[in-house]
Design an enzyme around this catalytic site. Structure first.
Site, PDB file in Angstrom:
ATOM      1  N   ASN A   1       3.830  54.433   2.965  1.00  0.00           N
ATOM      2  CA  ASN A   1       4.556  54.021   4.159  1.00  0.00           C
ATOM      3  C   ASN A   1       5.572  54.996   4.726  1.00  0.00           C
ATOM      4  O   ASN A   1       6.038  54.812   5.842  1.00  0.00           O
ATOM      5  CB  ASN A   1       5.287  52.705   3.874  1.00  0.00           C
ATOM      6  CG  ASN A   1       4.348  51.606   3.453  1.00  0.00           C
ATOM      7  OD1 ASN A   1       3.427  51.257   4.183  1.00  0.00           O
ATOM      8  ND2 ASN A   1       4.557  51.069   2.269  1.00  0.00           N
ATOM      9  N   TYR A   2       5.953  56.004   3.956  1.00  0.00           N
ATOM     10  CA  TYR A   2       7.026  56.883   4.431  1.00  0.00           C
ATOM     11  C   TYR A   2       6.659  58.355   4.536  1.00  0.00           C
ATOM     12  O   TYR A   2       7.323  59.103   5.238  1.00  0.00           O
ATOM     13  CB  TYR A   2       8.243  56.756   3.531  1.00  0.00           C
ATOM     14  CG  TYR A   2       8.955  55.443   3.707  1.00  0.00           C
ATOM     15  CD1 TYR A   2       9.798  55.254   4.797  1.00  0.00           C
ATOM     16  CD2 TYR A   2       8.784  54.398   2.820  1.00  0.00           C
ATOM     17  CE1 TYR A   2      10.457  54.052   4.987  1.00  0.00           C
ATOM     18  CE2 TYR A   2       9.433  53.185   3.001  1.00  0.00           C
ATOM     19  CZ  TYR A   2      10.274  53.028   4.086  1.00  0.00           C
ATOM     20  OH  TYR A   2      10.913  51.836   4.275  1.00  0.00           O
TER      21      TYR A   2
END
Length: 503
Positions: free
Chosen positions: A460-461
């Site tokens: 997600n990052y």
DNA sequence: TACAAAGACTCAGAAAATTTGAG
DNA sequence: TCTCAAATTTTCTGAGTCTTTGT
């Protein structure tokens, strides 16, 4: 369920019993008045037996099960979007059960009811034939809203929130959104310096709001804290983010462990994961926090003039699409890129490169506070690995003596056979050394990773293009860092990224 | 127009399911 | 090659962020 710690919790038991009584007939309600007197062990054993029975199935029976499941996926697991067949992320709706929640959730134990077709809204195009509801039932609504991405939704009874059926991460739609997210974060890279100058300047502002905003931004940027929306009290577990920090979550130290102006954070964040950190900050920030804390009670808000709406409004005036969470994405990705450059050498072997990659990933996970409970079997599996290493070392020593012996023999009786023997022994030594190194690297990696969860940041990052470019530069096969699902999710990045990509 | 509630989406770790690999 | 435990992957659904809507 019975063997779970939460079934012993007062709140859980009370909520459960209250909801259970609502479901009882009048007679049952008369008889069942005290949860303490209820014995669920038989029911528990029944479920356990069922699980065991499934495990004990023969190979063929298991395969049959698998095939049947696959059929269900084939039938219900896909949708047609813009004439592309796309996988649905969660096509099964949530079965009834007891709500758990994370941390000290005030609603834990409440009954999560079975969803009826009458609760479900179907969202499809006008031309499409909506799926037929089960016989004798009807949908709550069939609508045709092409401004949203969900295919079906219902309102969940415990928290009153809406739940959605949406596409899988490997879909075009989600991929494009993912790409956009990282492009916004890259845009931040080009103006982060001036934004930093801005909030450093605001630390001296005459307006209290601006000062609070500046300190909050300093935390969000430096520590990758979440924005911290306000939450309705009593509806959820008591957790906070940056803007909702309270005085009790912070301790100031003029001097600590040889550093000046140290802020000690101790609070529960998202999912009730504890954030504990001692951070040296610049003087101006330190003084401001002192000021904010003046004549406040422990339970008072640190940033009493600030909220996430105000903060994000300010951010969007500095850069289009800029919100607090972009800082997390930006700092995570830029950290990965820097760490990879710092840690990897082209001359390392693949195992060493992978340890470096994991360490870079780990630096990000630590920054974002992605923690996991240490695996239950951690100590055991660590011990196993160490004993394997010892065994391998012994094997290596043996292989080395055998090699020496073979060399000696080659000198005394020169011949093709003895030469072959030397080669063979040398290869054995090499193989042993490689395996030993690999295991030692694995042990280091595992030890360092005990309480760290890498998955969340990876998924997600971290801009996948950084990883793809790194793989190309370092001659590491992409399969070594992304499994099949991850490769599908990041297909867009794998397709488009060249070795010279820079975040 | 402000602000709260609703809505839509991303992100989160635990647990279950499946695969891997050592003996 | 078989078995079993450990490792990895997948599933699940709750918990955030941020936007939109309604009053």
């Amino acid at each position: 369920m019975l063997d779970h710690e939460y079934t012993t919790k007062k709140v859980f038991r009370e909520n459960f019993f209250k909801d259970w009584r609502k479901e009882m007939t009048r007679q049952e309600r008369l008889v069942i008045t005290d949860l303490e007197k209820c014995d669920f062990r038989e029911l528990h054993a029944f479920h356990k037996d069922k699980v065991e029975a499934r495990k004990a199935l023969s190979k063929e029976e298991k395969q049959d099960q698998k095939d049947a499941n696959q059929k269900i996926v084939d039938k219900y697991g896909y949708c047609l979007l813009d004439s592309h067949r796309e996988r649905i992320g969660n096509f099964k709706l949530e079965p009834p059960g007891l709500f758990r929640g994370r941390g000290e959730h005030p609603k834990q134990g409440m009954l999560k009811k079975r969803i009826q077709p009458e609760d479900v809204i179907i969202n499809c195009s006008k031309e499409a034939t909506p799926p037929a509801p089960p016989a004798g039932h009807h949908w709550k609504e069939v609508r045709h809203d092409n401004t949203v991405t969900w295919l079906a939704s219902w309102t969940e009874n415990v928290q009153g929130s809406i739940k959605y059926i949406m596409l899988n991460a490997n879909s075009k739609l989600k991929g494009e959104k993912d790409w956009e997210k990282y492009e916004v974060a890259r845009k931040l890279k080009s103006c982060v310096d001036s934004i930093r100058d801005g909030y450093l300047r605001d630390l001296k502002s005459k307006q209290m709001v601006a000062r609070q905003r500046a300190v909050a931004l300093y935390f969000i940027d430096k520590l990758a804290l979440r924005a911290g929306n306000e939450k309705e009290e009593g509806e959820t577990a008591d957790t906070v983010g940056c803007c909702s920090l309270r005085v009790e979550h912070i301790t100031l130290h003029d001097e600590l462990d040889g550093s000046e102006c140290v802020v000690e954070f101790d609070f529960l964040g998202k999912d009730s994961i504890r954030y504990y950190n001692k951070v040296p900050v610049i003087k101006k920030v330190f003084k401001n926090i002192k000021l904010f804390m003046e004549s406040k009670d422990p339970g008072d808000e640190l940033f009493d003039r600030l909220n996430t709406a105000l903060l994000n409004k300010h951010l969007s005036s500095l850069m289009p699409d800029l919100t607090a969470k972009v800082f997390r994405t930006y700092n995570a990705s830029i950290t990965l890129q820097q760490q990879l450059r710092q840690l990897t050498n082209k001359s390392d072997n693949v195992a060493e490169k992978l340890l470096s990659y994991n360490r870079a990933n780990r630096a990000v996970a630590i920054l974002c506070n992605h923690q996991r409970a240490p695996p239950k079997t951690f100590e055991q599996s660590m011990a196993n690995l160490h004993s394997k290493i010892v065994a391998r070392k012994e094997q290596l020593a043996l292989a080395k003596t055998e090699l020496k012996l073979a060399k000696k023999e080659m000198k005394t009786k020169d011949g093709p056979d003895s030469k072959l023997m030397v080669d063979r022994k040398a290869a054995a030594v090499k193989r042993c050394e490689d395996q030993l190194l690999k295991m030692e690297l694995q042990a280091t990696d595992r030890e360092e990773n005990k309480q760290i969860a890498l998955g969340t940041s990876k998924l997600n990052y971290l801009d996948p293009r950084i990883s793809v470019a790194w793989c190309k530069n370092m001659d590491v096969p992409i399969e070594k860092i992304y499994n099949k699902t991850q490769r599908e999710k990041f297909a867009w990045a794998i397709d488009m990224t060249e070795a010279d990509f820079e975040f």
